[in-house]
Motif scaffolding. Structure first.
Motif, PDB file in Angstrom:
ATOM      1  N   MET A 120      41.708  47.689  50.347  1.00 23.45           N
ATOM      2  CA  MET A 120      41.333  49.028  49.918  1.00 23.45           C
ATOM      3  C   MET A 120      41.677  49.286  48.455  1.00 23.45           C
ATOM      4  O   MET A 120      41.115  50.172  47.821  1.00 23.45           O
ATOM      5  N   ARG A 121      42.614  48.508  47.895  1.00 21.41           N
ATOM      6  CA  ARG A 121      42.963  48.725  46.499  1.00 21.41           C
ATOM      7  C   ARG A 121      41.855  48.203  45.609  1.00 21.41           C
ATOM      8  O   ARG A 121      41.318  47.123  45.812  1.00 21.41           O
ATOM      9  N   LYS A 122      41.525  48.980  44.584  1.00 22.83           N
ATOM     10  CA  LYS A 122      40.479  48.583  43.639  1.00 22.83           C
ATOM     11  C   LYS A 122      40.996  47.430  42.796  1.00 22.83           C
ATOM     12  O   LYS A 122      42.140  47.417  42.356  1.00 22.83           O
ATOM     13  N   THR A 123      40.142  46.454  42.570  1.00 17.78           N
ATOM     14  CA  THR A 123      40.492  45.308  41.728  1.00 17.78           C
ATOM     15  C   THR A 123      39.430  45.134  40.653  1.00 17.78           C
ATOM     16  O   THR A 123      38.318  45.656  40.766  1.00 17.78           O
ATOM     17  N   TYR A 154      51.448  53.193  48.129  1.00 20.32           N
ATOM     18  CA  TYR A 154      50.684  53.498  46.917  1.00 20.32           C
ATOM     19  C   TYR A 154      49.923  52.240  46.476  1.00 20.32           C
ATOM     20  O   TYR A 154      50.342  51.113  46.776  1.00 20.32           O
ATOM     21  N   PRO A 155      48.858  52.445  45.731  1.00 23.32           N
ATOM     22  CA  PRO A 155      48.085  51.277  45.262  1.00 23.32           C
ATOM     23  C   PRO A 155      48.779  50.584  44.086  1.00 23.32           C
ATOM     24  O   PRO A 155      48.410  50.775  42.915  1.00 23.32           O
ATOM     25  N   ILE A 156      49.761  49.780  44.414  1.00 26.94           N
ATOM     26  CA  ILE A 156      50.502  49.029  43.400  1.00 26.94           C
ATOM     27  C   ILE A 156      49.982  47.596  43.381  1.00 26.94           C
ATOM     28  O   ILE A 156      49.925  46.932  44.430  1.00 26.94           O
ATOM     29  N   ALA A 157      49.577  47.103  42.197  1.00 27.74           N
ATOM     30  CA  ALA A 157      49.068  45.744  42.078  1.00 27.74           C
ATOM     31  C   ALA A 157      50.204  44.741  42.211  1.00 27.74           C
ATOM     32  O   ALA A 157      51.382  45.072  42.015  1.00 27.74           O
ATOM     33  N   ALA A 158      49.872  43.504  42.534  1.00 26.54           N
ATOM     34  CA  ALA A 158      50.880  42.452  42.659  1.00 26.54           C
ATOM     35  C   ALA A 158      51.632  42.251  41.351  1.00 26.54           C
ATOM     36  O   ALA A 158      52.793  41.846  41.342  1.00 26.54           O
ATOM     37  N   ALA A 159      50.945  42.554  40.229  1.00 28.18           N
ATOM     38  CA  ALA A 159      51.589  42.408  38.922  1.00 28.18           C
ATOM     39  C   ALA A 159      52.567  43.540  38.644  1.00 28.18           C
ATOM     40  O   ALA A 159      53.271  43.520  37.636  1.00 28.18           O
ATOM     41  N   GLY A 160      52.588  44.554  39.522  1.00 24.18           N
ATOM     42  CA  GLY A 160      53.564  45.620  39.394  1.00 24.18           C
ATOM     43  C   GLY A 160      53.047  46.902  38.788  1.00 24.18           C
ATOM     44  O   GLY A 160      53.723  47.932  38.857  1.00 24.18           O
ATOM     45  N   TYR A 161      51.832  46.904  38.194  1.00 22.61           N
ATOM     46  CA  TYR A 161      51.341  48.153  37.587  1.00 22.61           C
ATOM     47  C   TYR A 161      50.671  49.030  38.638  1.00 22.61           C
ATOM     48  O   TYR A 161      50.229  48.565  39.682  1.00 22.61           O
ATOM     49  N   GLU A 162      50.630  50.326  38.338  1.00 22.10           N
ATOM     50  CA  GLU A 162      50.017  51.294  39.248  1.00 22.10           C
ATOM     51  C   GLU A 162      48.492  51.190  39.156  1.00 22.10           C
ATOM     52  O   GLU A 162      47.904  51.397  38.094  1.00 22.10           O
ATOM     53  N   SER A 163      47.876  50.891  40.275  1.00 27.95           N
ATOM     54  CA  SER A 163      46.423  50.722  40.332  1.00 27.95           C
ATOM     55  C   SER A 163      45.804  51.972  40.959  1.00 27.95           C
ATOM     56  O   SER A 163      46.351  53.065  40.817  1.00 27.95           O
ATOM     57  N   CYS A 164      44.705  51.826  41.652  1.00 26.59           N
ATOM     58  CA  CYS A 164      44.079  52.962  42.344  1.00 26.59           C
ATOM     59  C   CYS A 164      43.335  52.439  43.563  1.00 26.59           C
ATOM     60  O   CYS A 164      43.024  51.256  43.673  1.00 26.59           O
ATOM     61  N   TRP A 165      43.074  53.345  44.502  1.00 23.89           N
ATOM     62  CA  TRP A 165      42.299  52.989  45.684  1.00 23.89           C
ATOM     63  C   TRP A 165      40.807  52.942  45.345  1.00 23.89           C
ATOM     64  O   TRP A 165      40.397  53.381  44.268  1.00 23.89           O
ATOM     65  N   ARG A 166      40.038  52.472  46.263  1.00 28.56           N
ATOM     66  CA  ARG A 166      38.597  52.356  46.033  1.00 28.56           C
ATOM     67  C   ARG A 166      37.876  53.699  46.103  1.00 28.56           C
ATOM     68  O   ARG A 166      36.770  53.842  45.583  1.00 28.56           O
TER      69      ARG A 166
END
Length: 650
Positions: free
Chosen positions: A299-302, A327-339
């Protein structure tokens, strides 16, 4: 001779005195596009019209800030553009004549093959096919310096037609190539393409699409022309197609292994249809529940624009199965967003489309949300790179094989390539009309028949091709094919028979593999194509207003064009009191072209209309078929008493 002319003049004056204009005359012109556009403008801005003229100062006031009054502005211009616009708007007085003997399955087919200059033909189709074409595919001349460029002028369309097919100008000079030494290499090509594309746009349905093949020579100019005609917002994308061979290896730059297909829709907000899933795609749907097979994606936007600051409204917390906030947290640690936004997530969760799975984040195992998508009805978005289809060499070999080993055409497009274009047309269905007005060897017609054979569809094709002469030393010419149209028609015949023979499918015998042949010509009706230098001919028109050598069926189809009736509508012939009467579209149009129309014939036509019970019915007569004004007047009264008000004469 002097007495003969004097007698005819006296007869003409007598006819003028007793002629009672109780019927409206059909115009001999094709659709007047300028007039139509003015009527549309009048519907939107009635206040800017004064005595049927446009008050441009008032129009500017109404449009306000949308007026650009600067001398320098962003637009695409070239020498001759204004003339090209006028060319598209100048009505045609020509017609399309039927040729049954060159057609196949005339009485049942709904396909058309039209020979002639496509500019004139597109004008003639404006009334009958405006807003009816779902897809247009064209493979126009690429302007490589060797290919044929249509040379248009304002002359009588038949003379222009002969000059173009003969590939000579007024002085007998060759015009078959557009070399760089001409001085207006790109200009000539643009002036050829522009009016045709303007007319083509009118024929598209609101959700219609046009695909145009091109290479590097004119890609940039074609893109700008299409932006001008269709609008930048209606650009759907550019398909890069592998041709299967590399050209230009003698040049100092890169070779070319691709050509391009520009895609435009008529109005904004229209999307291409998806493609069927491949076997590789289907492997992803290896999960199943009560709804059916499904796959899932996180569900996390990539990818691009996936950071919180890019889409802040898509950053929110959701509860995992253990009640923890995720929360939509990327594997790299930054805050991402949902789709998608929160309200969309809530609906998907409610409807059972959210799937939770345990996943590892470093050394910690956490819950992570995924979105289900089901196999049923699933398609995939077309890629802009098409390198998985047969190339041009295979297409050329296929045509050669179809013609028993004779090399009749060099540059055919692959059938599966055109079939894919048909499939991805917006809201594609199996009853669409597909148009190709640079039809060449009729690859598009072949593709339509093939895809219809696959799903037993009823898609229709309209092919338009200039009967460009084949080279006298070519295999095609030696085999008896004197022009490209002869090749195209024969290909449709052979391909259709092959498709039917090779398909072991119930209902395949009903596949439409026929076509009606029409050819561009001057009007069949003298008053619509007068010779003002020949007084005797003009006077002869009062006795017989049809061109010598033409047949009643020629006139019938010309009337259908002028009325805007589909050329594939059924034309039934009846005999009423010894006179031939034509019924088109089961009584929608009833025509009598006899030279002596009696009241009994008129009454019989009314009875025919009452028998067929069409929703509306138009009646057309040969104007000088009424020998006296009383017969004409009484005929009109009979028709009006029977609620027939649309009465025309030619």
């Amino acid at each position: 001779m002097a007495n003969l002319i004097e007698n005819k003049i006296n007869n003409l004056e007598g006819i003028k005195e007793k002629n009672i204009e109780t019927t409206e005359k059909i115009s001999g012109q094709s659709l007047d596009i300028v007039k139509e556009n003015i009527l549309k403008l009048k519907e939107i801005f009635p206040e800017v019209f004064c005595e049927d003229k446009i008050d441009f100062e008032r129009l500017q006031d109404v449009l306000g800030n949308y007026i650009d009054d600067k001398e320098e502005r962003y637009r695409f211009e070239w020498y001759g553009k204004s003339q090209a616009i006028r060319m598209a708007q100048t009505p045609s007085r020509g017609t399309l004549r039927p040729f049954r003997e060159e057609s196949k399955n005339w009485d049942t087919t709904e396909n058309l093959y039209i020979e002639g200059d496509n500019l004139e033909v597109l004008k003639l189709l404006q009334k009958s096919y405006q807003n009816k074409i779902k897809m247009i595919y064209i493979d126009p001349p690429y302007n490589t310096g060797n290919d044929f460029v249509y040379k248009d002028d304002y002359k009588d369309n038949l003379q222009n037609y002969f000059e173009v097919t003969g590939q000579v100008d007024d002085d007998g000079n060759k015009t078959s190539t557009n070399s760089e030494s001409s001085g207006r290499y790109h200009t000539n090509w643009l002036n050829m393409m522009y009016p045709r594309l303007r007319l083509a746009r009118n024929l598209l349905k609101d959700d219609g699409v046009i695909f145009i093949s091109i290479d590097d020579n004119e890609f940039g100019n074609l893109k700008k022309v299409c932006d001008d005609i269709f609008g930048e917002d209606n650009f759907l994308g550019n398909i890069v197609r592998a041709t299967g061979q590399t050209t230009g290896q003698d040049s100092g730059g890169l070779g070319s292994s691709f050509d391009y297909v520009l895609a435009y829709t008529k109005i904004s907000g229209v999307d291409l249809s998806g493609l069927p899933l491949t076997e590789h795609d289907l492997k992803r749907f290896d999960n199943e529940d009560e709804r059916g097979k499904y796959a899932y994606d996180q569900m996390r936007k990539t990818g691009s624009n996936d950071r919180r600051e890019d889409r802040p409204n898509m950053y929110y917390s959701i509860k995992d199965p253990d009640g923890n906030d995720i929360y939509p947290i990327a594997a790299a640690g930054y805050e991402s967003c949902w789709r998608f936004e929160k309200k969309t997530y809530d609906k998907l969760k409610k409807d059972g489309f959210i799937l939770w799975k345990k996943t590892k984040r470093g050394d910690v195992e956490i819950w992570w949300p995924y979105v289900k998508y089901y196999l049923e009805g699933r398609t995939k978005r077309p890629s802009p790179l098409w390198n998985d289809l047969d190339g041009n060499k295979k297409a050329t070999r296929d045509v050669r094989l179809l013609f028993d080993g004779i090399k009749v055409f060099d540059y055919s497009k692959p059938i599966d390539f055109i079939q894919r274009l048909i499939c991805i047309s917006p809201n594609a269905n199996n009853e669409d009309i597909i148009l190709d007005f640079f039809s060449g060897s009729a690859s598009t017609a072949n593709a339509v028949m093939s895809i219809n054979a696959d799903d037993l569809g009823k898609r229709r094709f309209i092919m338009i091709q200039l009967p460009e002469q084949t080279d006298e030393n070519s295999e095609a010419c030696k085999a008896g094919y004197k022009n490209i149209c002869e090749i195209g028609k024969e290909r449709i015949r052979r391909a259709g028979e092959k498709i039917v023979q090779n398909k072991d499918k119930e209902g395949i015998e009903n596949l439409d593999i026929g076509f009606k042949v029409f050819k561009l010509d001057t009007s069949n009706i003298k008053p619509w194509n007068p010779d003002y230098e020949n007084l005797l001919m003009t006077l002869d028109d009062t006795i017989d207003n049809f061109v010598p050598g033409r047949f009643e069926e020629d006139v019938v189809y010309e009337v259908m064009l002028k009325y805007g009736i589909d050329l594939t509508y059924p034309v039934d012939t009846r005999e009423i009191n010894g006179k031939k009467v034509f019924s088109i579209g089961f009584g929608a149009l009833i025509i009598c072209l006899d030279s002596e129309i009696t009241l009994d014939v008129v009454q019989g036509m009314v009875d025919l209309k009452n028998e067929l019970k069409p929703e509306i019915s138009r009646f057309v007569f040969k104007d000088n078929g009424f020998k006296t004004d009383s017969v004409k007047t009484n005929a009109i009264e009979i028709l009006k008493r029977n609620d027939i008000k649309d009465i025309m004469s030619i």
